[in-house]
Motif scaffolding. Structure first.
Motif, PDB file in Angstrom:
ATOM      1  N   VAL A  43       1.133   6.617 -11.469  1.00 59.87           N
ATOM      2  CA  VAL A  43       0.749   5.911 -12.696  1.00 59.87           C
ATOM      3  C   VAL A  43       0.804   6.862 -13.892  1.00 59.87           C
ATOM      4  CG1 VAL A  43      -1.146   4.743 -13.885  1.00 59.87           C
ATOM      5  CG2 VAL A  43      -0.639   4.176 -11.506  1.00 59.87           C
ATOM      6  N   GLN A  44       0.324   8.068 -13.706  1.00 58.31           N
ATOM      7  CA  GLN A  44       0.330   9.063 -14.788  1.00 58.31           C
ATOM      8  C   GLN A  44       1.751   9.386 -15.240  1.00 58.31           C
ATOM      9  OE1 GLN A  44      -1.814  12.307 -13.000  1.00 58.31           O
ATOM     10  NE2 GLN A  44      -3.750  11.186 -12.933  1.00 58.31           N
ATOM     11  N   GLU A  45       2.689   9.315 -14.308  1.00 62.22           N
ATOM     12  CA  GLU A  45       4.084   9.645 -14.611  1.00 62.22           C
ATOM     13  C   GLU A  45       4.874   8.450 -15.140  1.00 62.22           C
ATOM     14  OE1 GLU A  45       5.607  12.635 -14.484  1.00 62.22           O
ATOM     15  OE2 GLU A  45       3.727  13.613 -13.949  1.00 62.22           O
ATOM     16  N   GLY A  46       4.224   7.303 -15.277  1.00 64.08           N
ATOM     17  CA  GLY A  46       4.882   6.134 -15.858  1.00 64.08           C
ATOM     18  C   GLY A  46       5.352   5.089 -14.872  1.00 64.08           C
ATOM     19  N   ILE A  47       5.094   5.276 -13.599  1.00 65.48           N
ATOM     20  CA  ILE A  47       5.464   4.269 -12.600  1.00 65.48           C
ATOM     21  C   ILE A  47       4.541   3.063 -12.728  1.00 65.48           C
ATOM     22  CG2 ILE A  47       5.473   3.751 -10.116  1.00 65.48           C
ATOM     23  CD1 ILE A  47       6.499   6.584  -9.619  1.00 65.48           C
ATOM     24  N   ASN A  48       5.134   1.877 -12.803  1.00 67.12           N
ATOM     25  CA  ASN A  48       4.323   0.660 -12.944  1.00 67.12           C
ATOM     26  C   ASN A  48       4.665  -0.417 -11.916  1.00 67.12           C
ATOM     27  OD1 ASN A  48       6.790  -0.300 -13.887  1.00 67.12           O
ATOM     28  ND2 ASN A  48       5.941  -1.238 -15.738  1.00 67.12           N
ATOM     29  N   PHE A  49       5.511  -0.062 -10.939  1.00 70.42           N
ATOM     30  CA  PHE A  49       5.918  -1.030  -9.913  1.00 70.42           C
ATOM     31  C   PHE A  49       5.713  -0.398  -8.553  1.00 70.42           C
ATOM     32  CE2 PHE A  49       9.250  -2.921  -7.150  1.00 70.42           C
ATOM     33  CZ  PHE A  49       8.886  -4.263  -7.226  1.00 70.42           C
ATOM     34  N   PHE A  50       4.960  -1.100  -7.710  1.00 64.72           N
ATOM     35  CA  PHE A  50       4.601  -0.589  -6.391  1.00 64.72           C
ATOM     36  C   PHE A  50       5.012  -1.611  -5.333  1.00 64.72           C
ATOM     37  CE2 PHE A  50       2.103   1.603  -9.443  1.00 64.72           C
ATOM     38  CZ  PHE A  50       1.934   2.880  -8.938  1.00 64.72           C
ATOM     39  N   ASP A  51       5.825  -1.164  -4.389  1.00 72.26           N
ATOM     40  CA  ASP A  51       6.319  -2.026  -3.322  1.00 72.26           C
ATOM     41  C   ASP A  51       5.544  -1.742  -2.039  1.00 72.26           C
ATOM     42  OD1 ASP A  51       8.673  -3.791  -2.191  1.00 72.26           O
ATOM     43  OD2 ASP A  51       8.449  -2.093  -0.822  1.00 72.26           O
ATOM     44  N   THR A  52       5.078  -2.795  -1.391  1.00 75.06           N
ATOM     45  CA  THR A  52       4.315  -2.633  -0.169  1.00 75.06           C
ATOM     46  C   THR A  52       4.656  -3.767   0.797  1.00 75.06           C
ATOM     47  OG1 THR A  52       2.081  -2.285   0.705  1.00 75.06           O
ATOM     48  CG2 THR A  52       2.289  -3.858  -1.105  1.00 75.06           C
ATOM     49  N   ALA A  53       3.881  -3.872   1.869  1.00 75.71           N
ATOM     50  CA  ALA A  53       4.061  -4.952   2.846  1.00 75.71           C
ATOM     51  C   ALA A  53       2.779  -5.096   3.646  1.00 75.71           C
ATOM     52  CB  ALA A  53       5.234  -4.664   3.789  1.00 75.71           C
ATOM     53  N   ASP A  54       2.559  -6.294   4.157  1.00 80.50           N
ATOM     54  CA  ASP A  54       1.310  -6.549   4.887  1.00 80.50           C
ATOM     55  C   ASP A  54       1.223  -5.788   6.201  1.00 80.50           C
ATOM     56  OD1 ASP A  54       3.250  -8.044   6.200  1.00 80.50           O
ATOM     57  OD2 ASP A  54       2.179  -9.947   6.081  1.00 80.50           O
ATOM     58  N   VAL A  55       2.357  -5.323   6.706  1.00 80.17           N
ATOM     59  CA  VAL A  55       2.343  -4.602   7.988  1.00 80.17           C
ATOM     60  C   VAL A  55       2.322  -3.085   7.831  1.00 80.17           C
ATOM     61  CG1 VAL A  55       3.426  -6.433   9.346  1.00 80.17           C
ATOM     62  CG2 VAL A  55       4.873  -4.763   8.147  1.00 80.17           C
ATOM     63  N   TYR A  56       2.393  -2.581   6.624  1.00 74.71           N
ATOM     64  CA  TYR A  56       2.328  -1.128   6.447  1.00 74.71           C
ATOM     65  C   TYR A  56       0.898  -0.672   6.720  1.00 74.71           C
ATOM     66  CZ  TYR A  56       6.845  -1.440   3.973  1.00 74.71           C
ATOM     67  OH  TYR A  56       8.156  -1.666   3.629  1.00 74.71           O
ATOM     68  N   GLY A  57       0.708  -0.097   7.908  1.00 74.96           N
ATOM     69  CA  GLY A  57      -0.637   0.299   8.300  1.00 74.96           C
ATOM     70  C   GLY A  57      -1.561  -0.891   8.451  1.00 74.96           C
ATOM     71  N   ASP A  58      -1.005  -2.054   8.824  1.00 71.95           N
ATOM     72  CA  ASP A  58      -1.799  -3.276   9.006  1.00 71.95           C
ATOM     73  C   ASP A  58      -2.602  -3.600   7.746  1.00 71.95           C
ATOM     74  OD1 ASP A  58      -2.691  -5.520  10.399  1.00 71.95           O
ATOM     75  OD2 ASP A  58      -4.420  -4.473  11.238  1.00 71.95           O
ATOM     76  N   GLY A  59      -1.982  -3.432   6.590  1.00 70.06           N
ATOM     77  CA  GLY A  59      -2.638  -3.723   5.320  1.00 70.06           C
ATOM     78  C   GLY A  59      -3.167  -2.491   4.607  1.00 70.06           C
ATOM     79  N   ARG A  60      -3.037  -1.352   5.215  1.00 63.91           N
ATOM     80  CA  ARG A  60      -3.559  -0.109   4.631  1.00 63.91           C
ATOM     81  C   ARG A  60      -2.948   0.185   3.260  1.00 63.91           C
ATOM     82  NH1 ARG A  60      -3.086   5.516   8.066  1.00 63.91           N
ATOM     83  NH2 ARG A  60      -4.629   6.806   6.943  1.00 63.91           N
ATOM     84  N   SER A  61      -1.635   0.058   3.155  1.00 65.81           N
ATOM     85  CA  SER A  61      -0.972   0.330   1.881  1.00 65.81           C
ATOM     86  C   SER A  61      -1.407  -0.662   0.813  1.00 65.81           C
ATOM     87  CB  SER A  61       0.550   0.286   2.050  1.00 65.81           C
ATOM     88  OG  SER A  61       1.012   1.365   2.826  1.00 65.81           O
ATOM     89  N   GLU A  62      -1.503  -1.933   1.182  1.00 66.66           N
ATOM     90  CA  GLU A  62      -1.951  -2.936   0.220  1.00 66.66           C
ATOM     91  C   GLU A  62      -3.339  -2.586  -0.316  1.00 66.66           C
ATOM     92  OE1 GLU A  62       0.231  -7.130   1.414  1.00 66.66           O
ATOM     93  OE2 GLU A  62      -1.631  -6.626   2.461  1.00 66.66           O
ATOM     94  N   ARG A  63      -4.228  -2.202   0.565  1.00 64.54           N
ATOM     95  CA  ARG A  63      -5.598  -1.887   0.145  1.00 64.54           C
ATOM     96  C   ARG A  63      -5.651  -0.639  -0.742  1.00 64.54           C
ATOM     97  NH1 ARG A  63      -6.327  -3.853   5.477  1.00 64.54           N
ATOM     98  NH2 ARG A  63      -6.315  -1.744   6.368  1.00 64.54           N
ATOM     99  N   LEU A  64      -4.816   0.366  -0.443  1.00 64.57           N
ATOM    100  CA  LEU A  64      -4.763   1.557  -1.282  1.00 64.57           C
ATOM    101  C   LEU A  64      -4.262   1.225  -2.683  1.00 64.57           C
ATOM    102  CD1 LEU A  64      -3.342   4.150   1.280  1.00 64.57           C
ATOM    103  CD2 LEU A  64      -5.575   4.295   0.152  1.00 64.57           C
ATOM    104  N   ILE A  65      -3.296   0.340  -2.770  1.00 67.97           N
ATOM    105  CA  ILE A  65      -2.772  -0.064  -4.083  1.00 67.97           C
ATOM    106  C   ILE A  65      -3.807  -0.901  -4.827  1.00 67.97           C
ATOM    107  CG2 ILE A  65      -0.989  -1.439  -5.231  1.00 67.97           C
ATOM    108  CD1 ILE A  65       0.940  -0.484  -3.010  1.00 67.97           C
ATOM    109  N   ALA A  66      -4.564  -1.718  -4.107  1.00 66.24           N
ATOM    110  CA  ALA A  66      -5.655  -2.471  -4.736  1.00 66.24           C
ATOM    111  C   ALA A  66      -6.684  -1.518  -5.340  1.00 66.24           C
ATOM    112  CB  ALA A  66      -6.318  -3.386  -3.717  1.00 66.24           C
ATOM    113  N   ASP A  67      -6.994  -0.455  -4.617  1.00 64.15           N
ATOM    114  CA  ASP A  67      -7.929   0.555  -5.136  1.00 64.15           C
ATOM    115  C   ASP A  67      -7.368   1.188  -6.401  1.00 64.15           C
ATOM    116  OD1 ASP A  67      -9.658   0.102  -3.004  1.00 64.15           O
ATOM    117  OD2 ASP A  67      -9.010   1.871  -1.869  1.00 64.15           O
ATOM    118  N   LEU A  68      -6.073   1.498  -6.374  1.00 68.20           N
ATOM    119  CA  LEU A  68      -5.423   2.107  -7.539  1.00 68.20           C
ATOM    120  C   LEU A  68      -5.553   1.206  -8.761  1.00 68.20           C
ATOM    121  CD1 LEU A  68      -3.415   4.335  -8.686  1.00 68.20           C
ATOM    122  CD2 LEU A  68      -1.613   2.681  -8.116  1.00 68.20           C
ATOM    123  N   LYS A  69      -5.253  -0.060  -8.564  1.00 71.20           N
ATOM    124  CA  LYS A  69      -5.307  -1.025  -9.670  1.00 71.20           C
ATOM    125  C   LYS A  69      -6.718  -1.106 -10.246  1.00 71.20           C
ATOM    126  CE  LYS A  69      -4.155  -5.890 -10.648  1.00 71.20           C
ATOM    127  NZ  LYS A  69      -3.074  -5.686 -11.628  1.00 71.20           N
TER     128      LYS A  69
END
Length: 327
Positions: A43-69
């Motif tokens: 985010v600090q470097e200007g990235i504003n698009f995050f690609d994930t999937a429900d099976v990445y770590g059984d939702g782990r990636s989705e939850r990490l991105i939710a925390d980021l947001k």
């Protein structure tokens, strides 16, 4: 950071974005604290698009991105995927009931009311011919569960089939120095229909970073160990389907033509971004320094026509015969 329009979504997204498969799992040891640092750096470097999937770590990636947001409060776009929770993973499972169930779960993981972009997650080829599947996606848009939908494909032919659906917003596909076919067969058609192109596996599972050797080894829970021949999912997702040792030979020659001011990863990413049909590229990063290295590709000088031609030559010499017609 430079930004490009993501097809029919209308989103202006960072041309170097963030792929979150690695922070979910299947790439060896993962440290959530370090993953959060990588996401914050993005985010600090200007990235504003995050690609994930429900099976990445059984939702782990989705939850990490939710925390980021929640923690940054920055405007970011989130794309997730659905379908790979099916067991068995068959075409019949791609129906309105299951897709709705998967979307509801992702909404909870992401802690949002609407998903910016939902992508079918590399479904069986026959799914692209099932009109009812895309009607189900339309219903999810009408219900306010998703804003846009797209497909993540294994094969160019699957992407071409998906283009027949007028409201398709995006196509995610493997395109890199080891996978040239999408530019030959698909990109012009997608551009004509205002369909965004999201390029995954841009570094060929790390092969194109130039950091591996014949002695490199990978953890048991790393797909670069257990999926080299497609034992767990499509072979093309691991090293882009290229034989590891053959890939090393190609990388050695690519390093000889690499501009001196670029890392090998930056060179590989810039090569992708030279195609204006590409909306964004989504390298995975588990560490902040990897994010910073990747992001620098956006502002790097364009590659010369001589260098671009040399990449084609190396592809033809080492790679084309084993991958071009397969995907």
């Amino acid at each position: 950071m430079q930004y490009r329009k993501l097809g029919k979504t209308g989103f202006e997204v960072s041309e170097v974005s963030f792929g979150s498969w690695a922070i979910g799992g299947s790439w060896g040891e993962v440290d959530d604290r370090q993953s959060k640092e990588a996401l914050e750096t993005a985010v600090q470097e200007g990235i504003n698009f995050f690609d994930t999937a429900d099976v990445y770590g059984d939702g782990r990636s989705e939850r990490l991105i939710a925390d980021l947001k929640a923690e940054t409060g920055k405007k970011i776009y989130i794309a997730t995927k659905a379908g790979r929770r099916l067991n068995p993973h068959t075409a019949i499972g791609y129906n309105k009931e299951n897709l709705t169930k998967f979307v509801e779960r992702s909404l909870q993981n992401l802690r949002v009311e609407t998903i910016d972009l939902l992508q079918l997650h590399c479904p069986p080829t026959e799914v692209y011919s099932k009109v009812e599947v895309f009607e189900a996606l339309e219903d999810l848009v009408q219900a306010g569960k998703i804003k846009n939908y797209g497909v993540s494909v294994e094969k160019v032919a699957e992407a071409e089939q998906a283009l027949k659906y007028d409201n398709l917003a995006t196509i995610q596909i493997i395109y890199n120095m080891f996978r040239h076919k999408p530019a030959d067969k698909l990109f012009a058609k997608a551009k004509a229909k205002n369909v965004g192109i999201i390029c995954r596996v841009p570094l060929a599972s790390g092969l194109l970073t130039g950091k591996f050797s014949a002695d490199s080894s990978f953890a048991k829970d790393d797909h670069r160990n257990y999926n080299r021949n497609g034992e767990a999912f499509d072979k093309g997702e691991t090293f882009s389907g290229v034989d590891f040792n053959l890939g090393l030979k190609a990388v050695a020659e690519l390093e000889e033509i690499k501009p001196a001011d670029l890392t090998m990863a930056q060179f590989a990413l810039k090569w992708i971004l030279m195609n204006d049909a590409v909306s964004c590229v989504i390298p995975g990063s588990k560490k902040p320094d990897q994010v910073k290295d990747n992001v620098a590709a956006s502002t790097a000088a364009d590659l010369s026509s001589d260098v671009m031609n040399e990449v084609d030559r190396i592809y033809d010499k080492y790679i084309r015969d084993s991958v071009h017609d397969r995907w």
